[in-house]
Design a protein around this motif. Structure first.
Motif, PDB file in Angstrom:
ATOM      1  N   GLN A 156       0.804  -1.215   0.000  1.00  0.00           N
ATOM      2  CA  GLN A 156       0.000   0.000   0.000  1.00  0.00           C
ATOM      3  C   GLN A 156       0.839   1.268   0.000  1.00  0.00           C
ATOM      4  O   GLN A 156       0.297   2.375  -0.062  1.00  0.00           O
ATOM      5  N   ASP A 157       2.153   1.128   0.084  1.00  0.00           N
ATOM      6  CA  ASP A 157       3.020   2.295  -0.105  1.00  0.00           C
ATOM      7  C   ASP A 157       3.296   2.542  -1.589  1.00  0.00           C
ATOM      8  O   ASP A 157       3.822   3.583  -1.965  1.00  0.00           O
ATOM      9  N   ASN A 158       2.958   1.558  -2.423  1.00  0.00           N
ATOM     10  CA  ASN A 158       3.217   1.670  -3.857  1.00  0.00           C
ATOM     11  C   ASN A 158       1.991   2.260  -4.555  1.00  0.00           C
ATOM     12  O   ASN A 158       1.121   1.550  -5.035  1.00  0.00           O
ATOM     13  N   THR A 159       1.917   3.590  -4.583  1.00  0.00           N
ATOM     14  CA  THR A 159       0.763   4.266  -5.180  1.00  0.00           C
ATOM     15  C   THR A 159       1.118   4.962  -6.488  1.00  0.00           C
ATOM     16  O   THR A 159       0.293   5.684  -7.043  1.00  0.00           O
ATOM     17  N   ASP A 160       2.344   4.737  -6.999  1.00  0.00           N
ATOM     18  CA  ASP A 160       2.776   5.467  -8.195  1.00  0.00           C
ATOM     19  C   ASP A 160       1.827   5.253  -9.364  1.00  0.00           C
ATOM     20  O   ASP A 160       1.416   6.209 -10.030  1.00  0.00           O
ATOM     21  N   ASP A 161       1.464   3.989  -9.646  1.00  0.00           N
ATOM     22  CA  ASP A 161       0.592   3.699 -10.787  1.00  0.00           C
ATOM     23  C   ASP A 161      -0.791   4.315 -10.612  1.00  0.00           C
ATOM     24  O   ASP A 161      -1.448   4.685 -11.582  1.00  0.00           O
ATOM     25  N   LEU A 162      -1.241   4.409  -9.364  1.00  0.00           N
ATOM     26  CA  LEU A 162      -2.593   4.886  -9.098  1.00  0.00           C
ATOM     27  C   LEU A 162      -2.647   6.380  -8.781  1.00  0.00           C
ATOM     28  O   LEU A 162      -3.719   6.908  -8.476  1.00  0.00           O
ATOM     29  N   ARG A 163      -1.506   7.052  -8.884  1.00  0.00           N
ATOM     30  CA  ARG A 163      -1.452   8.457  -8.468  1.00  0.00           C
ATOM     31  C   ARG A 163      -2.520   9.327  -9.142  1.00  0.00           C
ATOM     32  O   ARG A 163      -3.099  10.205  -8.482  1.00  0.00           O
ATOM     33  N   PRO A 164      -2.831   9.138 -10.433  1.00  0.00           N
ATOM     34  CA  PRO A 164      -3.874   9.988 -11.035  1.00  0.00           C
ATOM     35  C   PRO A 164      -5.251   9.803 -10.406  1.00  0.00           C
ATOM     36  O   PRO A 164      -6.140  10.627 -10.607  1.00  0.00           O
ATOM     37  N   PHE A 165      -5.427   8.710  -9.650  1.00  0.00           N
ATOM     38  CA  PHE A 165      -6.748   8.378  -9.130  1.00  0.00           C
ATOM     39  C   PHE A 165      -6.849   8.540  -7.612  1.00  0.00           C
ATOM     40  O   PHE A 165      -7.875   8.200  -7.029  1.00  0.00           O
ATOM     41  N   TRP A 175      -4.258   8.107 -17.752  1.00  0.00           N
ATOM     42  CA  TRP A 175      -2.952   7.565 -17.393  1.00  0.00           C
ATOM     43  C   TRP A 175      -1.849   8.457 -17.949  1.00  0.00           C
ATOM     44  O   TRP A 175      -2.023   9.102 -18.982  1.00  0.00           O
ATOM     45  N   PRO A 176      -0.679   8.486 -17.284  1.00  0.00           N
ATOM     46  CA  PRO A 176       0.448   9.265 -17.825  1.00  0.00           C
ATOM     47  C   PRO A 176       0.810   8.816 -19.235  1.00  0.00           C
ATOM     48  O   PRO A 176       0.579   7.668 -19.619  1.00  0.00           O
ATOM     49  N   GLU A 177       1.395   9.715 -19.991  1.00  0.00           N
ATOM     50  CA  GLU A 177       1.680   9.454 -21.402  1.00  0.00           C
ATOM     51  C   GLU A 177       2.594   8.258 -21.609  1.00  0.00           C
ATOM     52  O   GLU A 177       2.542   7.595 -22.640  1.00  0.00           O
ATOM     53  N   GLN A 178       3.418   7.960 -20.620  1.00  0.00           N
ATOM     54  CA  GLN A 178       4.363   6.846 -20.756  1.00  0.00           C
ATOM     55  C   GLN A 178       3.648   5.507 -20.937  1.00  0.00           C
ATOM     56  O   GLN A 178       4.236   4.526 -21.405  1.00  0.00           O
ATOM     57  N   TYR A 179       2.370   5.434 -20.573  1.00  0.00           N
ATOM     58  CA  TYR A 179       1.616   4.185 -20.687  1.00  0.00           C
ATOM     59  C   TYR A 179       0.818   4.093 -21.984  1.00  0.00           C
ATOM     60  O   TYR A 179       0.234   3.054 -22.273  1.00  0.00           O
ATOM     61  N   HIS A 180       0.765   5.156 -22.772  1.00  0.00           N
ATOM     62  CA  HIS A 180      -0.129   5.175 -23.925  1.00  0.00           C
ATOM     63  C   HIS A 180       0.278   4.173 -24.996  1.00  0.00           C
ATOM     64  O   HIS A 180      -0.565   3.536 -25.629  1.00  0.00           O
ATOM     65  N   GLN A 181       1.577   4.021 -25.229  1.00  0.00           N
ATOM     66  CA  GLN A 181       2.032   3.047 -26.208  1.00  0.00           C
ATOM     67  C   GLN A 181       1.670   1.627 -25.776  1.00  0.00           C
ATOM     68  O   GLN A 181       1.274   0.784 -26.591  1.00  0.00           O
ATOM     69  N   GLU A 182       1.768   1.379 -24.474  1.00  0.00           N
ATOM     70  CA  GLU A 182       1.377   0.073 -23.933  1.00  0.00           C
ATOM     71  C   GLU A 182      -0.108  -0.186 -24.199  1.00  0.00           C
ATOM     72  O   GLU A 182      -0.501  -1.301 -24.554  1.00  0.00           O
ATOM     73  N   PHE A 183      -0.934   0.848 -24.041  1.00  0.00           N
ATOM     74  CA  PHE A 183      -2.360   0.716 -24.336  1.00  0.00           C
ATOM     75  C   PHE A 183      -2.563   0.333 -25.800  1.00  0.00           C
ATOM     76  O   PHE A 183      -3.346  -0.559 -26.126  1.00  0.00           O
ATOM     77  N   ALA A 184      -1.882   1.043 -26.690  1.00  0.00           N
ATOM     78  CA  ALA A 184      -2.048   0.795 -28.122  1.00  0.00           C
ATOM     79  C   ALA A 184      -1.655  -0.639 -28.479  1.00  0.00           C
ATOM     80  O   ALA A 184      -2.359  -1.327 -29.237  1.00  0.00           O
ATOM     81  N   GLU A 185      -0.556  -1.119 -27.918  1.00  0.00           N
ATOM     82  CA  GLU A 185      -0.092  -2.473 -28.224  1.00  0.00           C
ATOM     83  C   GLU A 185      -1.054  -3.519 -27.674  1.00  0.00           C
ATOM     84  O   GLU A 185      -1.332  -4.530 -28.338  1.00  0.00           O
ATOM     85  N   THR A 186      -1.562  -3.296 -26.468  1.00  0.00           N
ATOM     86  CA  THR A 186      -2.506  -4.233 -25.870  1.00  0.00           C
ATOM     87  C   THR A 186      -3.802  -4.284 -26.673  1.00  0.00           C
ATOM     88  O   THR A 186      -4.380  -5.349 -26.897  1.00  0.00           O
ATOM     89  N   MET A 187      -4.254  -3.122 -27.135  1.00  0.00           N
ATOM     90  CA  MET A 187      -5.472  -3.073 -27.933  1.00  0.00           C
ATOM     91  C   MET A 187      -5.291  -3.786 -29.256  1.00  0.00           C
ATOM     92  O   MET A 187      -6.178  -4.523 -29.704  1.00  0.00           O
TER      93      MET A 187
END
Length: 233
Positions: free
Chosen positions: A42-51, A203-215
C-alpha cells in the motif's frame, strides 16, 4: 492521445465502436492490475497516483459527518485509504478564548474489527483514538463526538471511461474522423452543435504506447486470421 493511438494501427483507423469497447476494457484491466499491486504494497501508489483524491486538502472541500456519524462516499469512490477527523479545541484556558484546529487520524477497520472495538471496554473508540469503517455504502465514524463535523478523506477513485468521439467526412464514401473534446458535432454523426463526447485517457503518457499495443493484440485475437477492418482518416 486517442487520435495518436488510432494512427499507430497499420492500415488506418479501427472502427470507433470497436475501438471504444476495447479501449474501455484495456483501461479497466490496467486499473485492476495497478490496484492489485497496491493491495500487496500500500506504499506503492505510483501507478494509481492519477486516481488518488483527498477531500479536505485545501483544493477540495472536506466531507461532512452526519448527525448519526456517517460520511457519504463520493460518487467515484473505489477504495478508502485514510480518514482524518477535523475538530478544534480551546487552548487558551478559562480566561483566553484561543481556538486551535486539529486533525485526528481514524483507524480504518473491517466491519468485524469495528464492531469488536465498539463493544470493547478497553479498546472502545475515544476522541483521541477514533475509528471508522465502510457500512451501508457510507463511512461510519466513532466516537459520536465527531458527528456533525468534517473529515479529510483520501480515497482511490474509479477511472473515467475513455471515449473516442467522431464525426463523418466524405471522400469516396463516409469515413469517421476523430472529434477532440471541446469541439462540436457538425450533424454528420450527432445533431449539429452537440459537444464532443471524447474523454481522454487519464494515465500518464508513458503508458499510452502500452495501451495501443494491448489493444492491437486484442483486435487480432478477436478477429483471428481475418483482416482488421479499418478506415482511413
Amino acid at each position: 492521445c486517442l487520435e495518436q493511438m488510432l494512427k499507430e494501427f497499420s492500415g488506418g483507423w479501427i472502427r470507433p465502436n470497436l475501438f471504444n469497447n476495447t479501449l474501455n476494457k484495456v483501461n479497466l484491466e490496467r486499473f485492476n492490475e495497478a490496484y492489485a499491486r497496491y493491495e500487496k504494497d500500500q506504499d506503492n501508489t505510483d501507478d494509481l497516483r492519477p486516481f488518488v483524491i483527498t477531500q479536505g486538502d485545501g483544493d477540495l472541500p472536506a466531507l461532512s459527518i452526519s448527525s448519526d456519524g456517517y460520511i457519504d462516499l463520493p460518487a467515484d469512490y473505489f477504495h478508502l485509504s485514510s480518514v482524518t477527523l477535523l475538530g478544534q479545541q480551546n487552548t487558551g484556558g478559562d480566561f483566553c478564548n484561543q481556538v486551535e484546529k486539529f486533525g485526528r487520524p481514524a483507524v480504518v477497520l473491517t466491519d468485524d474489527q469495528f464492531n469488536t472495538r465498539r463493544r470493547s471496554s478497553l479498546l472502545k473508540p475515544t476522541v483521541r483514538r477514533p475509528i471508522c469503517t465502510i457500512q451501508n455504502n457510507k463511512i461510519r465514524v466513532l466516537p459520536v463526538e465527531y458527528a456533525g463535523g468534517l473529515a479529510q478523506v483520501t480515497y482511490i477513485r474509479k477511472p473515467a471511461t475513455p471515449f473516442l468521439d467522431w464525426k463523418l467526412i466524405s471522400v469516396s464514401e463516409w469515413y469517421p474522423e476523430f472529434l477532440p473534446a471541446g469541439e462540436l458535432h457538425d450533424g454528420t454523426n450527432l445533431p449539429n452543435g452537440t459537444p464532443s463526447r471524447t474523454v481522454e485517457l487519464e494515465w500518464p503518457e508513458q503508458y499510452h504506447q502500452e495501451f495501443a499495443e494491448t489493444m492491437l493484440r486484442s483486435f487480432m485475437q478477436r478477429m483471428g486470421d481475418q483482416r482488421i477492418q479499418t478506415v482511413r482518416e
